[in-house]
Design an enzyme around this catalytic site. Structure first.
Site, PDB file in Angstrom:
ATOM      1  CD  GLU A 141      -1.812  -2.504   1.691  1.00 61.71           C
ATOM      2  OE1 GLU A 141      -2.630  -3.699   2.146  1.00 61.71           O
ATOM      3  OE2 GLU A 141      -0.595  -2.478   1.975  1.00 61.71           O
TER       4      GLU A 141
ATOM      5  CG  PHE B  56      -9.961  -8.917  11.468  1.00 65.73           C
ATOM      6  CD1 PHE B  56      -8.878  -9.652  11.776  1.00 65.73           C
ATOM      7  CD2 PHE B  56     -10.365  -8.724  10.097  1.00 65.73           C
ATOM      8  CE1 PHE B  56      -7.921 -10.220  10.688  1.00 65.73           C
ATOM      9  CE2 PHE B  56      -9.629  -9.466   9.154  1.00 65.73           C
ATOM     10  CZ  PHE B  56      -8.063  -9.950   9.987  1.00 65.73           C
ATOM     11  CD  GLN B  57      -7.540  -6.730   7.992  1.00 65.24           C
ATOM     12  OE1 GLN B  57      -8.855  -6.232   6.804  1.00 65.24           O
ATOM     13  NE2 GLN B  57      -6.302  -7.032   7.313  1.00 65.24           N
TER      14      GLN B  57
ATOM     15  CG  MET C 133      23.169  11.597   3.649  1.00 67.02           C
ATOM     16  SD  MET C 133      24.649  13.048   2.958  1.00 67.02           S
ATOM     17  CE  MET C 133      23.055  13.252   1.265  1.00 67.02           C
TER      18      MET C 133
ATOM     19  CE  LYS D 197     -17.624  -5.692   3.260  1.00 65.53           C
ATOM     20  NZ  LYS D 197     -16.906  -6.902   4.497  1.00 65.53           N
TER      21      LYS D 197
END
Length: 591
Positions: free
Chosen positions: A69, A131-132, A500, A181
């Site tokens: 993602e 959940f999630q 760096m 949802k």
């Protein structure tokens, strides 16, 4: 993928007796169509499956399935930076959103117009540790321009209208729209996408104050040592032509920040190079010693002016033009603030200059240019061009620039030494061709940026300049490149160090190289081939140009070029932390 007028009409113009009952997910897709969205980068999950189902039923927007993602947001970000359009990403709830946070913060720090749609657990489950589930609004609040939690499908169309308006207007930035949802599957009457939006609490100023612009004009024309300092706001405001007109009209020296490169042609003599921590002597000295400074779409950040107390030692008058009032006098007190769209303000300023007979003192300006040429004659970007034993990283970038400077080329980079060498040695003459993470300094953006640009600009050459450390952070997106046929060219300046970090450890930590050496690197040639691409190993300076030529010939293939570069090379000039911008280290002899 072009969206036809008929398809836009069906998305936006449903009225009266044509009212439809649509699922929230369908309203969301119609909103994206009405906004002219062509690409959405994302990754599916349970909370967004109704939205994915709605995408399946249409063919005007191409969804690009990434492998992480974070890369979805970076790719949409790169697309937005190169085109000026709003980039769109779609992620699921919980880890989908938290994986996207780095990409959102990256876009926020560089003021990139984006809309990120995130799935959420059903409204009844919010706050119950479902959940999630995660608090999307709370997590993203510090790193977005605005965010929304949509609790009713009837609000979706107007929320999307607001999201795009906020993202692209004023000082641009990312906007998150969190969609539970149940909101995506419930039906709602749909009467068309709103054609306008009004937000009482959000009304950015576009037109600059005429009196302030006149004051700025008088100050500019009375200057003896004038300087024009510009940042990413000139590119975001599509004001590069106005800047070029202004500079050419006045004949004043000009510099760009890292984020502003390309706003004024690097090949023009009036351009003094990039300024700041790794800027040129002439750019930094002019910044410190000018008597009138015109700052346009820049924010005087720590990497540009170094120590503010050192910067304040020299008295100068400062004019600051910016769309965001909070950026003015935030780090440096200015004398003439002008809040407004940089394109509009510069247009008005140019008109005033043309209408007046007053001009700067030519003798004073000539003397100022003589001083600048004295600084420039020191050639602070010189390096060992004659080395035949080891590839100098600057040589790779310079060779690439010589080969592609007349081609339609975009350059992305990750973050580190290679980023600075790209900024120093690739001389950008056009806007929106240099795509990198400035404010947040995010490693891993290079390949996703390049993917997003290649979809937007399929006929252009897109090169990603990276390092063997940065490139591994999103290297799985080589799989996305294959699936969606985005043949980018990757130039990895592989010095076997986190370069760096190693440079700072050498200079500031007495050479104690704590965890900066990469001693378990993959075979990048085989890795590229495993992903279905072309891999090249380049170990000798004389092979740099032939390798780049061969890669360019392979127009339809992604090519990974593993350049084994000098592991001891440092980026110079350099300003150490806490020092002033004229207190520069020009080379190892100054250490």
């Amino acid at each position: 993928m072009e969206i036809s007028k008929a398809e836009l009409a069906s998305a936006a113009a449903v009225t009266g007796s044509q009212t439809q009952e649509l699922m929230g997910a369908e309203v969301l897709v119609k909103a994206l169509q009405a906004e002219g969205v062509k690409y959405v980068w994302g990754y599916p999950g349970g909370a967004v499956l109704y939205i994915y189902d709605a995408f399946y039923k249409q063919d005007t927007i191409q969804h690009v399935l990434v492998r992480h993602e974070q890369a979805a947001v970076h790719a949409a970000d790169g697309y937005a930076r190169a085109t000026g359009d709003v980039g769109v990403a779609l992620v699921t709830s919980g880890p989908g959103l938290t994986n996207a946070v780095t990409g959102i913060a990256t876009a926020y720090m560089d003021s990139i117009p984006m809309v990120i749609i995130s799935g959420q657990v059903p409204t009844a489950a919010i706050g119950l540790d479902a959940f999630q589930e995660c608090d999307t609004v709370g997590i993203t609040r510090p790193i977005v321009k605005h965010n929304f939690l949509v609790k009713d499908p009837k609000d979706l169309a107007m929320t999307m209208k607001k999201a795009f308006h906020i993202a692209r207007s004023g000082r641009p930035g990312p906007v998150v729209v969190d969609v539970p949802k149940d909101v995506s599957f419930k039906k709602t009457p749909y009467e068309g996408y709103p054609d306008k939006v009004q937000m009482r609490s959000y009304n950015p100023v576009r037109k600059g104050h005429g009196g302030q612009i006149r004051k700025a004009l008088q100050l500019l024309l009375s200057a003896r040592r004038p300087y024009i300092y510009t940042g990413g706001g000139v590119l975001l405001g599509n004001a590069t032509q106005e800047l070029r007109t202004l500079v050419d009209l006045l004949g004043y020296p000009v510099t760009n920040t890292l984020m502003g490169l390309g706003a004024y042609p690097a090949s023009d003599r009036k351009f003094l190079g990039m300024l700041g921590m790794h800027g040129t002597i002439e750019a930094n000295n002019a910044m410190q010693n000018c008597d009138v400074l015109l700052a346009v779409g820049a924010r005087f950040d720590d990497r540009v002016i170094g120590n503010p107390k050192h910067f304040a030692q020299n008295e100068r008058k400062i004019i600051h033009i910016d769309i965001d009032p909070s950026s003015i006098s935030k780090r440096v007190k200015v004398d003439i603030p002008i809040v407004g769209d940089v394109k509009d303000v510069l247009t008005e300023l140019i008109s005033m200059i043309k209408d007046t007979d007053t001009r700067v003192d030519p003798a004073a300006l000539a003397g100022w240019w003589d001083t600048i040429e004295g600084w420039r004659s020191k050639d602070c970007l010189k390096y060992d061009r004659g080395n035949k034993d080891v590839i100098k990283p600057q040589h790779v970038v310079e060779t690439l620039w010589n080969m592609t400077k007349d081609a339609d080329t975009y350059i992305t980079s990750d973050v580190g030494q290679h980023q600075m060498w790209a900024a120093q040695y690739y001389r950008f003459d056009e806007p929106r061709r240099w795509i990198n993470s400035g404010g947040l300094g995010t490693m891993g953006v290079g390949i996703p940026y390049a993917m997003g640009i290649k979809l937007a600009k399929p006929e252009s050459e897109v090169f990603c300049i990276t390092g063997e450390g940065s490139v591994q952070m999103c290297i799985q997106e080589l799989s996305t490149c294959l699936q969606y046929n985005t043949p980018i060219k990757i130039c990895s300046l592989n010095n076997r160090y986190l370069g760096m970090v190693r440079q700072w450890q050498e200079i500031e930590y007495s050479g104690r190289y704590s965890h900066s050496y990469m001693d378990a690197l993959p075979n990048f040639v085989k890795l590229a081939e495993a992903y279905g691409h072309v891999g090249m190993l380049i170990e000798r300076p004389q092979d740099v140009e032939p390798a780049l030529r061969e890669a360019r010939k392979l127009k339809d293939r992604t090519v990974f070029m593993d350049f084994r570069t000098d592991p001891t090379e440092n980026v110079f000039p350099m300003v150490k932390a806490g020092m002033g911008i004229t207190e520069m280290i020009l080379g190892s002899e100054d250490l």
